[in-house]
Design an enzyme around this catalytic site. Structure first.
Site, short mmCIF file in Angstrom:
data_model
loop_
_atom_site.label_atom_id
_atom_site.label_comp_id
_atom_site.label_asym_id
_atom_site.label_seq_id
_atom_site.Cartn_x
_atom_site.Cartn_y
_atom_site.Cartn_z
N TYR A 142 0.69 -10.91 5.49
CA TYR A 142 -0.15 -11.91 4.83
C TYR A 142 -0.18 -13.23 5.60
O TYR A 142 -1.24 -13.79 5.86
CB TYR A 142 0.33 -12.14 3.40
CG TYR A 142 -0.38 -13.30 2.73
CD1 TYR A 142 -1.74 -13.23 2.46
CD2 TYR A 142 0.30 -14.47 2.43
CE1 TYR A 142 -2.41 -14.29 1.87
CE2 TYR A 142 -0.35 -15.54 1.84
CZ TYR A 142 -1.70 -15.44 1.57
OH TYR A 142 -2.36 -16.50 0.99
N LYS A 197 10.70 -0.34 -1.31
CA LYS A 197 12.10 -0.76 -1.25
C LYS A 197 12.36 -1.43 -2.60
O LYS A 197 12.78 -2.58 -2.68
CB LYS A 197 12.27 -1.71 -0.05
CG LYS A 197 13.69 -2.04 0.32
CD LYS A 197 14.45 -0.91 0.99
CE LYS A 197 15.89 -1.34 1.21
NZ LYS A 197 16.77 -0.24 1.68
N ASP A 229 13.57 3.30 4.06
CA ASP A 229 14.58 3.71 5.05
C ASP A 229 14.81 5.22 4.97
O ASP A 229 14.85 5.91 6.01
CB ASP A 229 15.89 2.92 4.88
CG ASP A 229 16.36 2.77 3.44
OD1 ASP A 229 15.65 3.22 2.51
OD2 ASP A 229 17.45 2.20 3.23
N ASP A 253 2.88 -0.05 9.23
CA ASP A 253 2.75 -0.29 10.67
C ASP A 253 3.86 0.46 11.42
O ASP A 253 3.61 1.16 12.40
CB ASP A 253 2.84 -1.81 10.93
CG ASP A 253 2.61 -2.15 12.39
OD1 ASP A 253 1.82 -1.46 13.06
OD2 ASP A 253 3.23 -3.12 12.88
N ASP A 257 3.68 4.46 13.65
CA ASP A 257 4.09 4.75 15.03
C ASP A 257 5.07 5.91 15.05
O ASP A 257 5.02 6.77 15.94
CB ASP A 257 4.73 3.51 15.69
CG ASP A 257 3.68 2.56 16.26
OD1 ASP A 257 2.60 2.42 15.66
OD2 ASP A 257 3.95 1.95 17.32
C1 IPM Z 1 -1.75 -1.42 14.44
C2 IPM Z 1 -1.37 -2.45 15.47
C3 IPM Z 1 -1.77 -3.83 14.98
C4 IPM Z 1 -0.97 -4.13 13.74
C5 IPM Z 1 -1.58 -4.94 16.02
C6 IPM Z 1 -2.29 -4.61 17.32
C7 IPM Z 1 -2.02 -6.27 15.49
O1 IPM Z 1 -0.02 -2.37 15.76
O2 IPM Z 1 -2.95 -1.30 14.14
O3 IPM Z 1 -0.86 -0.76 13.93
O4 IPM Z 1 0.15 -4.62 13.82
O5 IPM Z 1 -1.48 -3.87 12.66
MG MG Z 2 1.00 -0.81 14.79
#
Ligand code: IPM
Ligand code: MG
Length: 365
Positions: A142, A197, A229, A253, A257
């Site tokens: 935010y 969480k 977690d 986020d 990944d």
């Molecule tokens: C994502 C990326 C973005 C985020 C970055 C590039 C700002 O990591 O789309 O996950 O943190 O949201």
């Molecule tokens: Mg990201």
């Protein structure tokens, strides 16, 4: 013939964002050629870190309005590590676009394809097919979406705020339940896990409370809970047991990944960011300046995001031929991997951006 025509705002951005966007538009056009019955008009908008370096602005004048006028937005990738704001953060107009257009539902599929090397030894990893639904306008992002919102930011201390609001969270959870319902109807999963969480944070207990309230309207969806977690652990231990996972922005986020890593890498991590009025589609990876201009990037995350964009437009406009075009792309990716015709360098293959794109075009035409 009066074919519906959709306006697509295209922001190529920085680094490999340019290459993967070009690949995506070529593949979308090929799929459109196969299916027919609609047209797309692309409107190039300038924005990103390279543009900021030369102009001091992160998007060209009028670009945000033009993005808002489009039927959908496609974004390559934005950011260059050496170009930063004075406060040390990178150039991210994308965060502002998420907020401006209220793109609360960040849909991030994590799907295993055949022949893509899997990091998990368990053969059940071939069954991974889940969705991370990342709230994308508030949470711990935010304060980051605008650079002047930190309640404290001085030489001794900086605070970012984790914000959870009822209106956004209600819409997010409704979106999540509907997504789980649709997947169930297609014979996949049908469970929804609230990842939070709630044992520690009031904001997260609130997030879960709203989840339970909204769940009342979706009794057919199996409801589950996991702390974030433990969810990270479970995504390594038994990811094949999950279907839709809904969570706060920062958690999403990070876990998206992790999800990308489970199924080959970020070059497989597609993403659609959807609000009530607007949709923005982008690969979840960054601009990868280390490999830019070398024809090494895996364009599939972007291409699969392009397919998500077609699906979104199909639903928004009630024009099923766009969903057919999305299906053509998804089937080509599936078949390309199954026949070992797609071998991105990202996971040790011999095919760079152009080769992967050309092969996919061959599969589609
Ligand atoms: C994502 C990326 C973005 C985020 C970055 C590039 C700002 O990591 O789309 O996950 O943190 O949201
Ligand atoms: Mg990201």
């Amino acid at each position: 013939m009066n074919e519906p025509n959709f306006q697509i705002a295209v922001i190529r951005g920085d680094g490999i964002g340019v290459d993967v966007t070009d690949a995506t538009l070529a593949v979308i056009e090929a799929a459109r050629g196969r299916v027919g019955g609609f047209r797309l008009t692309y409107n190039d908008l300038i924005g990103g870190a390279a543009y900021y370096r030369e102009s001091g602005q992160d998007m060209a004048p009028g670009a945000e309005d033009a993005a808002g006028d489009a039927d959908a937005i496609f974004l390559g990738a934005i950011g260059l590590p050496e170009v930063r704001h004075e406060d040390g953060t990178e150039i991210s107009p994308h965060l502002r676009l998420r907020e401006m257009f209220q793109l609360y539902a960040g849909v991030r599929p994590v799907k295993a394809y055949p022949n893509v090397p899997c990091r998990l030894a368990d053969p059940r990893a071939a069954e991974i097919d889940l969705i991370i639904l990342r709230e994308s306008t508030e949470g711990l992002f935010y304060t980051a979406a605008a650079h002047n919102r930190n309640p404290v930011a001085n030489d001794d201390e900086v605070q970012d705020v984790l914000r959870i609001t009822r209106p956004t969270t209600e819409k997010l959870h409704d979106f999540a339940f509907r997504l789980a319902q649709r997947r169930k109807a297609k014979g996949r999963g049908g469970s929804l896990t609230c990842v939070d969480k709630a044992n520690v944070f009031r904001s997260m207990a609130f997030f879960r409370q709203i989840f339970d309230e909204r769940a009342e309207n979706f009794p057919d969806v199996e409801r589950r809970y996991n702390y974030v977690d433990a969810q990270a652990l479970d995504l390594i231990r038994r990811p094949w047991e999950f279907d839709v996972l809904v969570m706060e922005n920062m958690f999403g986020d990070i876990l998206s990944d992790l999800g990308g890593g489970l199924v080959g890498g970020m070059g497989m991590a597609a993403c659609g960011e959807i609000g009530d009025e607007h949709g923005l589609f982008q690969p979840a990876h960054g601009s990868a300046p280390d490999i830019m201009g070398q024809d090494k990037a895996n364009p599939l995350a972007a291409i699969l995001s392009g397919a998500m964009m077609l699906d979104y437009l199909a639903e928004k406009s009630d024009q099923p031929q766009l969903a057919d075009a999305a299906g053509v792309i998804e089937d080509a990716v599936q078949a390309g991997f199954a026949e070992n015709r797609l071998r991105p360098m990202e996971f040790g293959g011999d095919m760079g951006t152009t080769a992967v794109t050309d092969e996919l075009l061959d599969l589609i035409r």
